[in-house]
Design a protein around this motif. Structure first.
Motif, PDB file in Angstrom:
ATOM      1  N   GLU A 187      -2.197   6.569   4.130  1.00 18.95           N
ATOM      2  CA  GLU A 187      -1.671   5.355   4.760  1.00 18.95           C
ATOM      3  C   GLU A 187      -2.436   5.007   6.035  1.00 18.95           C
ATOM      4  N   PHE A 188      -3.048   5.988   6.647  1.00 20.27           N
ATOM      5  CA  PHE A 188      -3.710   5.784   7.942  1.00 20.27           C
ATOM      6  C   PHE A 188      -4.746   4.654   7.954  1.00 20.27           C
ATOM      7  N   PRO A 189      -5.684   4.552   6.988  1.00 20.89           N
ATOM      8  CA  PRO A 189      -6.751   3.547   7.124  1.00 20.89           C
ATOM      9  C   PRO A 189      -6.274   2.111   7.241  1.00 20.89           C
ATOM     10  N   VAL A 190      -5.161   1.756   6.596  1.00 20.55           N
ATOM     11  CA  VAL A 190      -4.724   0.354   6.673  1.00 20.55           C
ATOM     12  C   VAL A 190      -4.191   0.008   8.054  1.00 20.55           C
ATOM     13  N   LEU A 191      -3.942   1.016   8.901  1.00 16.51           N
ATOM     14  CA  LEU A 191      -3.514   0.717  10.263  1.00 16.51           C
ATOM     15  C   LEU A 191      -4.602  -0.048  11.008  1.00 16.51           C
ATOM     16  N   PHE A 192      -5.859   0.079  10.567  1.00 14.97           N
ATOM     17  CA  PHE A 192      -6.953  -0.684  11.161  1.00 14.97           C
ATOM     18  C   PHE A 192      -6.757  -2.187  10.939  1.00 14.97           C
ATOM     19  N   LEU A 193      -5.936  -2.543   9.939  1.00 12.61           N
ATOM     20  CA  LEU A 193      -5.672  -3.954   9.661  1.00 12.61           C
ATOM     21  C   LEU A 193      -4.528  -4.493  10.518  1.00 12.61           C
ATOM     22  N   GLY A 194      -3.877  -3.601  11.254  1.00  6.32           N
ATOM     23  CA  GLY A 194      -2.898  -4.050  12.235  1.00  6.32           C
ATOM     24  C   GLY A 194      -1.488  -4.230  11.728  1.00  6.32           C
ATOM     25  N   ALA A 195      -1.145  -3.632  10.590  1.00  2.00           N
ATOM     26  CA  ALA A 195       0.221  -3.783  10.074  1.00  2.00           C
ATOM     27  C   ALA A 195       0.685  -2.467   9.460  1.00  2.00           C
ATOM     28  N   LYS A 196       1.999  -2.348   9.283  1.00  2.00           N
ATOM     29  CA  LYS A 196       2.553  -1.149   8.656  1.00  2.00           C
ATOM     30  C   LYS A 196       2.098  -1.078   7.195  1.00  2.00           C
ATOM     31  N   PRO A 197       1.906   0.126   6.657  1.00  4.20           N
ATOM     32  CA  PRO A 197       1.496   0.257   5.252  1.00  4.20           C
ATOM     33  C   PRO A 197       2.453  -0.405   4.266  1.00  4.20           C
ATOM     34  N   ASP A 198       3.761  -0.408   4.616  1.00  9.17           N
ATOM     35  CA  ASP A 198       4.715  -1.033   3.681  1.00  9.17           C
ATOM     36  C   ASP A 198       4.773  -2.550   3.826  1.00  9.17           C
ATOM     37  N   LYS A 199       3.986  -3.101   4.752  1.00 11.82           N
ATOM     38  CA  LYS A 199       3.879  -4.549   4.905  1.00 11.82           C
ATOM     39  C   LYS A 199       2.469  -5.050   4.564  1.00 11.82           C
ATOM     40  N   THR A 200       1.619  -4.153   4.094  1.00  5.74           N
ATOM     41  CA  THR A 200       0.231  -4.499   3.784  1.00  5.74           C
ATOM     42  C   THR A 200       0.046  -4.574   2.276  1.00  5.74           C
ATOM     43  N   THR A 247      -1.271  -9.381   7.330  1.00  6.68           N
ATOM     44  CA  THR A 247      -0.154  -9.356   6.388  1.00  6.68           C
ATOM     45  C   THR A 247      -0.422 -10.407   5.303  1.00  6.68           C
ATOM     46  N   LEU A 248       0.410 -10.435   4.270  1.00  8.97           N
ATOM     47  CA  LEU A 248       0.211 -11.388   3.169  1.00  8.97           C
ATOM     48  C   LEU A 248       0.193 -12.826   3.672  1.00  8.97           C
ATOM     49  N   LEU A 249       1.091 -13.147   4.623  1.00 10.01           N
ATOM     50  CA  LEU A 249       1.189 -14.523   5.118  1.00 10.01           C
ATOM     51  C   LEU A 249       0.234 -14.802   6.273  1.00 10.01           C
ATOM     52  N   GLN A 250      -0.640 -13.844   6.564  1.00 12.68           N
ATOM     53  CA  GLN A 250      -1.657 -14.028   7.601  1.00 12.68           C
ATOM     54  C   GLN A 250      -3.018 -13.597   7.062  1.00 12.68           C
ATOM     55  N   THR A 251      -3.282 -13.980   5.817  1.00  8.58           N
ATOM     56  CA  THR A 251      -4.527 -13.603   5.152  1.00  8.58           C
ATOM     57  C   THR A 251      -5.330 -14.854   4.821  1.00  8.58           C
ATOM     58  N   ALA A 281       8.171   1.788  13.818  1.00 10.04           N
ATOM     59  CA  ALA A 281       9.310   0.897  14.105  1.00 10.04           C
ATOM     60  C   ALA A 281       9.280   0.427  15.554  1.00 10.04           C
ATOM     61  N   ALA A 282       8.815   1.288  16.460  1.00  8.34           N
ATOM     62  CA  ALA A 282       8.751   0.932  17.876  1.00  8.34           C
ATOM     63  C   ALA A 282       7.640  -0.081  18.159  1.00  8.34           C
ATOM     64  N   ILE A 283       6.721  -0.223  17.219  1.00 11.67           N
ATOM     65  CA  ILE A 283       5.668  -1.231  17.354  1.00 11.67           C
ATOM     66  C   ILE A 283       6.085  -2.548  16.706  1.00 11.67           C
ATOM     67  N   TYR A 284       6.601  -2.464  15.470  1.00  8.96           N
ATOM     68  CA  TYR A 284       6.776  -3.679  14.673  1.00  8.96           C
ATOM     69  C   TYR A 284       8.218  -4.170  14.534  1.00  8.96           C
ATOM     70  N   ASP A 285       9.193  -3.259  14.560  1.00  9.90           N
ATOM     71  CA  ASP A 285      10.567  -3.661  14.257  1.00  9.90           C
ATOM     72  C   ASP A 285      11.381  -3.943  15.521  1.00  9.90           C
ATOM     73  N   VAL A 318       0.822  -1.205   0.000  1.00  9.02           N
ATOM     74  CA  VAL A 318       0.000   0.000   0.000  1.00  9.02           C
ATOM     75  C   VAL A 318       0.861   1.261   0.000  1.00  9.02           C
ATOM     76  N   SER A 319       1.891   1.281   0.839  1.00 10.03           N
ATOM     77  CA  SER A 319       2.725   2.474   0.959  1.00 10.03           C
ATOM     78  C   SER A 319       3.382   2.842  -0.373  1.00 10.03           C
ATOM     79  N   ALA A 320       3.936   1.849  -1.067  1.00  9.61           N
ATOM     80  CA  ALA A 320       4.606   2.113  -2.347  1.00  9.61           C
ATOM     81  C   ALA A 320       3.616   2.663  -3.368  1.00  9.61           C
ATOM     82  N   ASP A 321       2.413   2.118  -3.404  1.00  8.65           N
ATOM     83  CA  ASP A 321       1.398   2.595  -4.348  1.00  8.65           C
ATOM     84  C   ASP A 321       1.025   4.051  -4.081  1.00  8.65           C
TER      85      ASP A 321
END
Length: 488
Positions: free
Chosen positions: A185-198, A436-440, A334-338, A167-170
């Motif tokens: 980028e904000f709305p995809v945060l509802f899906l629980g992942a970073k925009p560059d990982k969604t 995420t892609l591997l959790q869909t 990064a403080a949440i996911y990395d 999503v982020s790249a697009d």
């Protein structure tokens, strides 16, 4: 044939499943460990203020309409909706904010004034997002995650590349202004992942935002819980609170009941809408599908630090929903996911329901809800809570140019430890497991146990994922699998 079905938990997914199963003529009882129903969507009242404890955004109204239509009802039979305008504001500096209005034309105009040419780009982006929404929300998410073949349709084949881009790249390919990028980028945060990982396909959340708008049930999100509870009772469901489940009983690899306060309650089917990982701890090890290592290796959506605040005056220069993006978005992510830790400078969200709902606070006063997303499993102490409250309330005062600290007459916090204690949430997660892609879809934990017959699961750690609309859908999917098992 009428079956006895015991349901664990009373959140959106459990209540939805209860309605569908009762509609089919089954004897359905819902058991809730807390003293009020709703799970994370509970509500509490104190000192004249009313607070929704969890979900506060009413998005995807069509999903709620579809749910009630399954019972020949409408949402308006149970609660009243107000469309918010502006839907929300995003703050970037002192008295510096962008308002997102309740229609796409005004939003396009806003974008165009900030970045020339972005209006038409936004229209094209939302057109694609709507196409994805029509495929995902009207079809794919209503599939039970049993097989990868569920994802293969003529429509998804044409969009296959969107599952391997993000999503982020697009967004960044089309929009250069960083403020507009963050809003998209904000709305995809509802899906629980970073925009560059969604995956890019999930840009349908932007259509949910800009295309369908942001709504507010007249006296809060708990109106929806009350509405579904009323429907469930009309259908013959029994609901019992203060009923913590101690064990799921299994005989010869068949679920036969549950234990509450030492009492055995028989069942033909057990359905758990409690946190999935916790639900499996109610089983003997040999009956669990997923190990602790499995859960440890999943990507979980954030936990949250919440503050419920009562003010003795009206708050100025603020909208019903407000996002504070005046600090580094990537540093907080990064403080949440990395590298999970407390963020040095947190983004935060503020919600003032009394701007719309006069019953949320006494006359002349204001109710406020503040949220900081945090990594699940993080250290949680009263000292840290207070430190971060001071950080965000000081920034709130500076950004909105007003003093409010001395006007606080009620305050309650809720964080990771409370999510564990009240909801048995794994690592204190607030939103379940990230999409995420591997959790869909079929890669998420299953709705139906493969080790124990007549044992099922529902909720945000299984299909289709986090959020209130997906929870309603999850309840329906679990109920359909149960009904299918009766016929086989």
């Amino acid at each position: 044939m009428r079956k006895t079905i015991q349901i664990i938990g009373s959140g959106f997914s459990s209540l939805a499943a209860a309605c569908y199963l009762a509609q089919q003529g089954n004897e359905v009882t819902v058991y809730e460990k807390n003293n009020t129903i709703g799970g994370r969507a509970r509500q509490f009242k104190a000192d004249g203020f009313t607070f929704d404890m969890g979900p506060s955004w009413y998005w995807m109204p069509d999903v709620f309409e579809r749910f009630f239509q399954d019972f020949n009802k409408k949402p308006s039979d149970y609660y009243e909706l107000i469309k918010l305008n502006p839907a929300y504001r995003v703050y970037f500096g002192i008295d510096d904010f962008i308002s997102i209005y309740d229609n796409l034309e005004e939003i396009k105009y806003t974008f165009e004034t900030i970045e020339k040419g972005s209006g038409i780009k936004l229209q094209n982006f939302i057109d694609q997002a709507k196409s994805n929404y029509d495929i995902a929300i009207k079809d794919l998410v209503y599939r039970p995650g049993v097989s990868p073949l569920e994802l293969i349709t003529k429509e998804t084949a044409l969009k296959l590349d969107q599952f391997f881009k993000n999503v982020s790249a697009d967004i960044r390919k089309n929009f250069k202004n960083e403020r507009l990028v963050q809003i998209l980028e904000f709305p995809v945060l509802f899906l629980g992942a970073k925009p560059d990982k969604t995956p890019s396909f999930y840009n349908f959340m932007n259509y949910a935002d800009f295309g369908l708008g942001t709504w507010h049930p007249k006296t809060g999100m708990f109106d929806v819980i009350r509405g579904i509870e009323k429907l469930a009772l009309e259908l013959g469901v029994t609901i019992k609170t203060n009923s913590p489940i101690e064990k799921i009983l299994v005989e010869n690899k068949i679920a036969t009941g549950i234990v509450i306060n030492g009492q055995t309650i028989k069942a033909d089917v057990v359905l758990s809408g409690a946190d999935y990982q916790h639900s499996e701890t109610l089983l003997e090890n040999k009956h669990r599908m997923y190990s602790e290592k499995y859960w440890e290796n999943r990507v979980f959506a954030p936990s949250s630090l919440l503050f419920f605040i009562g003010f003795d005056k009206k708050i100025e220069n603020i909208s019903h929903h407000a996002l504070f993006f005046d600090v580094d978005f990537n540093q907080h992510a990064a403080a949440i996911y990395d590298q999970p830790k407390w963020p040095e400078s947190p983004l935060f969200y503020a919600n003032f329901p009394s701007k719309t709902d006069k019953t949320a606070a006494p006359d002349g006063m204001e109710s406020g809800f503040f949220l900081i997303p945090l990594a699940p499993g993080i250290e949680d102490t009263e000292e840290l809570r207070e430190e971060y409250f001071e950080k965000i309330i000081s920034r709130f005062e500076e950004l909105t140019q007003q003093k409010i600290k001395n006007n606080i007459i009620f305050k309650r916090s809720f964080c990771k430890n409370d999510f564990v204690a009240d909801y048995n949430a794994y690592k204190g997660n607030a939103y379940g497991m990230a999409n995420t892609l591997l959790q869909t879809a079929f890669l998420r934990p299953k709705l139906k146990s493969k080790k124990v017959r007549n044992l099922y699961f529902t909720g945000q750690l299984t299909v289709p994922g986090p959020g209130v609309p997906p929870a309603l859908i999850s309840g329906k999917l679990a109920a359909e699998l149960i009904q299918k098992s009766f016929r086989s």
